[in-house]
Design a protein around this motif. Structure first.
Motif, short mmCIF file in Angstrom:
data_model
loop_
_atom_site.label_atom_id
_atom_site.label_comp_id
_atom_site.label_asym_id
_atom_site.label_seq_id
_atom_site.Cartn_x
_atom_site.Cartn_y
_atom_site.Cartn_z
N CYS A 89 0.84 -1.19 0.00
CA CYS A 89 0.00 0.00 0.00
C CYS A 89 0.88 1.25 0.00
N PRO A 90 0.59 2.21 -0.82
CA PRO A 90 -0.57 2.41 -1.70
C PRO A 90 -0.31 2.02 -3.16
N LEU A 91 0.79 1.33 -3.45
CA LEU A 91 1.15 1.06 -4.85
C LEU A 91 0.12 0.26 -5.64
N PRO A 92 -0.54 -0.77 -5.09
CA PRO A 92 -1.55 -1.46 -5.90
C PRO A 92 -2.65 -0.53 -6.42
N VAL A 93 -3.13 0.37 -5.58
CA VAL A 93 -4.17 1.30 -6.02
C VAL A 93 -3.60 2.31 -7.03
N LEU A 94 -2.44 2.85 -6.75
CA LEU A 94 -1.85 3.84 -7.65
C LEU A 94 -1.58 3.25 -9.03
N LYS A 95 -1.04 2.05 -9.08
CA LYS A 95 -0.74 1.42 -10.38
C LYS A 95 -2.02 1.00 -11.10
N SER A 96 -3.02 0.55 -10.35
CA SER A 96 -4.32 0.22 -10.96
C SER A 96 -4.95 1.46 -11.56
N ARG A 97 -4.95 2.55 -10.83
CA ARG A 97 -5.54 3.81 -11.30
C ARG A 97 -4.82 4.28 -12.57
N ARG A 98 -3.51 4.23 -12.56
CA ARG A 98 -2.73 4.70 -13.71
C ARG A 98 -3.03 3.85 -14.95
N ARG A 99 -3.07 2.54 -14.79
CA ARG A 99 -3.31 1.65 -15.94
C ARG A 99 -4.74 1.79 -16.47
N MET A 100 -5.70 1.92 -15.55
CA MET A 100 -7.09 2.00 -15.97
C MET A 100 -7.42 3.31 -16.66
N ALA A 101 -6.63 4.35 -16.41
CA ALA A 101 -6.87 5.64 -17.06
C ALA A 101 -6.76 5.53 -18.58
N ASP A 102 -5.95 4.58 -19.07
CA ASP A 102 -5.73 4.42 -20.50
C ASP A 102 -6.75 3.51 -21.18
N LEU A 103 -7.64 2.90 -20.40
CA LEU A 103 -8.59 1.93 -20.95
C LEU A 103 -9.94 2.57 -21.22
N ALA A 104 -10.67 1.97 -22.15
CA ALA A 104 -12.01 2.44 -22.48
C ALA A 104 -12.99 2.06 -21.37
N SER A 105 -14.03 2.86 -21.22
CA SER A 105 -15.09 2.54 -20.27
C SER A 105 -15.67 1.17 -20.60
N GLY A 106 -15.91 0.37 -19.57
CA GLY A 106 -16.43 -0.98 -19.77
C GLY A 106 -15.34 -2.04 -19.83
N SER A 107 -14.08 -1.63 -19.92
CA SER A 107 -12.97 -2.58 -19.96
C SER A 107 -12.92 -3.38 -18.66
N LEU A 108 -12.49 -4.61 -18.77
CA LEU A 108 -12.37 -5.50 -17.63
C LEU A 108 -10.91 -5.63 -17.25
N VAL A 109 -10.61 -5.46 -15.96
CA VAL A 109 -9.24 -5.52 -15.47
C VAL A 109 -9.18 -6.52 -14.32
N GLU A 110 -8.23 -7.45 -14.42
CA GLU A 110 -7.97 -8.40 -13.34
C GLU A 110 -6.74 -7.88 -12.59
N VAL A 111 -6.87 -7.73 -11.27
CA VAL A 111 -5.78 -7.23 -10.44
C VAL A 111 -5.41 -8.31 -9.43
N LEU A 112 -4.13 -8.69 -9.41
CA LEU A 112 -3.61 -9.68 -8.46
C LEU A 112 -2.74 -8.95 -7.45
N THR A 113 -3.01 -9.17 -6.16
CA THR A 113 -2.24 -8.49 -5.12
C THR A 113 -1.85 -9.48 -4.02
N SER A 114 -0.82 -9.10 -3.27
CA SER A 114 -0.43 -9.88 -2.09
C SER A 114 -0.51 -9.05 -0.82
N ASP A 115 -0.72 -7.76 -0.95
CA ASP A 115 -0.83 -6.87 0.21
C ASP A 115 -2.18 -7.10 0.90
N PRO A 116 -2.18 -7.46 2.19
CA PRO A 116 -3.45 -7.70 2.89
C PRO A 116 -4.39 -6.50 2.87
N LEU A 117 -3.85 -5.29 2.84
CA LEU A 117 -4.69 -4.09 2.84
C LEU A 117 -5.42 -3.88 1.51
N ALA A 118 -4.99 -4.57 0.46
CA ALA A 118 -5.64 -4.42 -0.83
C ALA A 118 -7.11 -4.85 -0.77
#
Length: 80
Positions: free
Chosen positions: A19-48
């Motif tokens: 934390c907070p990298l999983p959220v920050l990296k997810s937000r950054r990557r999703m900004a480039d995707l079209a609305s409705g896109s599906l994203v699978e996020v794999l994390t190991s941080d318990p706070l995720a």
């Protein structure tokens, strides 16, 4: 770090990041995707398990699935 899953989803393998990298990296990557896109996020941080659903709510994305795995969490997010 990013690949396809065969289901049309983009996969973000964020295992090993704290934390907070999983959220920050997810937000950054999703900004480039079209609305409705599906994203699978794999994390190991318990706070995720708290942070990613909160991120989805705050940014207007739909959390399609939250799954606990042996090493953390797997999320399926539909971009809003």
């Amino acid at each position: 770090m990013t690949s396809g899953t065969g289901s049309g989803a983009v996969t973000l393998d964020l295992r090993g990041l704290k934390c907070p990298l999983p959220v920050l990296k997810s937000r950054r990557r999703m900004a480039d995707l079209a609305s409705g896109s599906l994203v699978e996020v794999l994390t190991s941080d318990p706070l995720a398990g708290i942070d990613i659903p909160h991120f989805c709510h705050e940014d207007g994305h739909r959390l399609e699935m939250l799954e606990r795995t042996e090493t953390g969490h797997r999320f399926l997010i539909r971009k809003g």
